[in-house]
Design an enzyme around this catalytic site. Sequence first.
Site, short mmCIF file in Angstrom:
data_model
loop_
_atom_site.label_atom_id
_atom_site.label_comp_id
_atom_site.label_asym_id
_atom_site.label_seq_id
_atom_site.Cartn_x
_atom_site.Cartn_y
_atom_site.Cartn_z
CG HIS A 147 33.87 33.30 44.23
ND1 HIS A 147 33.42 31.99 44.28
CD2 HIS A 147 34.35 33.49 42.98
CE1 HIS A 147 33.64 31.41 43.10
NE2 HIS A 147 34.20 32.29 42.30
CG HIS A 169 31.05 27.25 36.96
ND1 HIS A 169 30.29 28.16 37.67
CD2 HIS A 169 32.34 27.61 37.13
CE1 HIS A 169 31.10 29.05 38.23
NE2 HIS A 169 32.34 28.74 37.94
CG ASN A 187 42.55 40.74 38.15
OD1 ASN A 187 42.70 39.55 38.40
ND2 ASN A 187 41.99 41.58 39.00
NE ARG A 244 39.60 30.81 28.97
CZ ARG A 244 38.36 31.25 28.80
NH1 ARG A 244 37.80 31.99 29.72
NH2 ARG A 244 37.67 30.93 27.72
NE ARG A 279 35.13 39.59 41.66
CZ ARG A 279 35.04 38.29 41.35
NH1 ARG A 279 34.65 37.43 42.26
NH2 ARG A 279 35.31 37.86 40.14
CE1 TYR A 284 40.32 33.96 45.18
CE2 TYR A 284 38.85 32.47 44.00
CZ TYR A 284 40.01 33.21 44.06
OH TYR A 284 40.87 33.19 42.98
NE ARG A 311 38.83 28.47 38.28
CZ ARG A 311 39.33 28.59 37.06
NH1 ARG A 311 40.45 27.96 36.75
NH2 ARG A 311 38.73 29.33 36.15
#
Length: 708
Positions: free
Chosen positions: A589, A435, A48, A405, A561, A468, A375
Amino acid sequence: MAKPEILDYTQNRELSWLRFNQRVLEEARDESVPLMERMKFVAIFTSNLDEFFMIRVGSLYDMAAVDNKKLDIRSGMTPEQQLDAIYRAVAPLYKERDKTYAEIKKQLQPYGVCGLDIRDLEQQEKKYVKKYFKEQILPVLSPQIVDANHPFPHLLNKEIYVVANLKMNGHDMTGIVPVPQYISDILYLPGHDIRYIRMEKVIMEYLELVFDKYEVSDKNYICVTRNADVSPDDEAFEDHEDFRFIMKETLHKRRRMAVVRLETAAPLGKEMEKYFCSRFKITPKCIFRTKMPMKLGFIFSIADKLPEPMKRALTYEPFTPQPSASLTDGSVMEQVKKKDVLLAYPYESMDPFLQLIREAASDPDVMTIKITIYRLAKKARLVEYLCAAAENGKEVTVLIELRARFDEQNNIEWSERMEEAGCRVIYGIEGYKVHSKICLVTYRNKNEIRYITQIGTGNYNEKTAKMYTDYSLMTSDQEIGEDAAVFFKNMSIGNLDGVYRHLIVSPTSLKQKVLALMDGEIAKGERGRIVMKMNSVTDMDFIRKTAEACQAGVRVDLLVRGICCILPGIPGRTENLRVTSIVGRYLEHPRVFIFGAGADAKVYIGSADMMTRNTEKRVEVACPVYDEGIRRRLMHDLKVMLSDNVKARQMDSDGTYRKKSQEGAPVNAQETFMREALSANRASAAAEKKEKRSLLARVFGVFWKKKK
């Protein structure tokens, strides 16, 4: 230009993010967490932090270069002041991480999991390591000296280099040896236990064999972090028909960006520090010494290598995502046509959604499948089914976001694979990342066009669906399907200004609708209720509206979060606001928005956080939930999360977090949902078994009647 108004109930987003990562590190210090899982939390904290420096710190350097007087609207700080605050805040986190790593490493030793230095090795092990170095490592090394004839090499982002001072015939120079990317990060030693030594330590130990003509001193190893905040130039769209080409160029450019951090294993002498600062164009505040590994990916391979008895002692008890209790054996498509189905990952399996796409791929009534992808896993059954659908003559449209990314290369490869199979692949809209997580199956029912729509809060990634927490709604609601059809048409023609009856879509209607729903609660005053779960909060319009709601007497709960730029408990501003963050076994998530209470509540799930980038610079989709059972389940889930007093932390008015006091029985939301999933599956299996027995009894009864 007038100075922006700085509110007294907001905080800087970068410092808020660092506090989130501190909560991750706290999980590594939690003694109730199994040891190997604690080590994984150290690795996650490290990963992270790497990404934070590459993206957030990198972008602040860019901003400082362009306009260092520009003030952050949440804290009033300039880019330079934000960078100073970040470097100050990170220094103690390094010390805390090093201490945590050392403690866990020591506690793993009695289990035979030992990370060693050369001095810790037994004599036979030293011989083994030296022989291995000479035969397997030395021949593939690419050492270099730096002097007048040998310029300083380009150091790759997040790769490790062994460095030293060299001397020959009275001349001083620097020696640099890249740790090869194609060899293992660690060397396992012979024996039954998991004893290992890191490769950079092996190379550093035998550096005299690499530079055998030189005097070697001040051995060290270093790692640079480079700015990776590369956004493809929007004008490039006009010059290139194939956006994949632009993204490949972007990835190449990322490798050579400016250094924003230098990590070293040992303290640097004054001359070496000055040398590196000059070479990388950084200041001493950008240099961090760490006593632990700079790359921790090997931790996950060690966990996989553990023998089963040790795994039980050192890792979480295994949990398998359960079959959905809302579905029975048989066709998922046929069941979704009759009722809405909600999947909750990772407590429930992603398989029903994948089965839906697999069935659609071969169903003769299905005409089209359309999906947005952000993703994907490295191995993706979803892609296989989409390709099969195209090969079966279905019209398959895939809107894949190549700018996701650090997943750019993976998405480029998948887009090429799907295009080869006959899928129609498009890449989104200039200036806006797509997204959203939405899939539409269109089929013919007699003479009618019908739809099955899936809306998710997370990616179509089969790997992360087990790691997640997320929601996936599958519905045959015709009007939602019609909205989805309009959405995909708009995406295909580059129209962001679509009008929808049920779906709320950024950048045009999502924020406006959320603010309007909040206004509805504000009108109720103290009877108003807002509960929202998301990953981050930075959007100033949302923040101001939240404060307005608090001042009107509305009770507001935000389950956030990560970054949260609004401060709770500020007198006269946000006294009715509670901010809760859960960090646990799974990465939280979902995005769930609830306005009101009970049967009258309006419930939405979607892909958007309340961040300016999501509400104004991305294409996001949220969907109302109409099924009463699913609405009750989502409200129940958020109530359980707000009751969590084991993994939940509550934000104080200064932006710091504290663990909630355990009043009454301990509540761990994630463990509760695991138990509920297991219990629901057992109950569903028992009901199905009972139904089969009942059917058999009826058939048997008819048979005996006929016989009589």
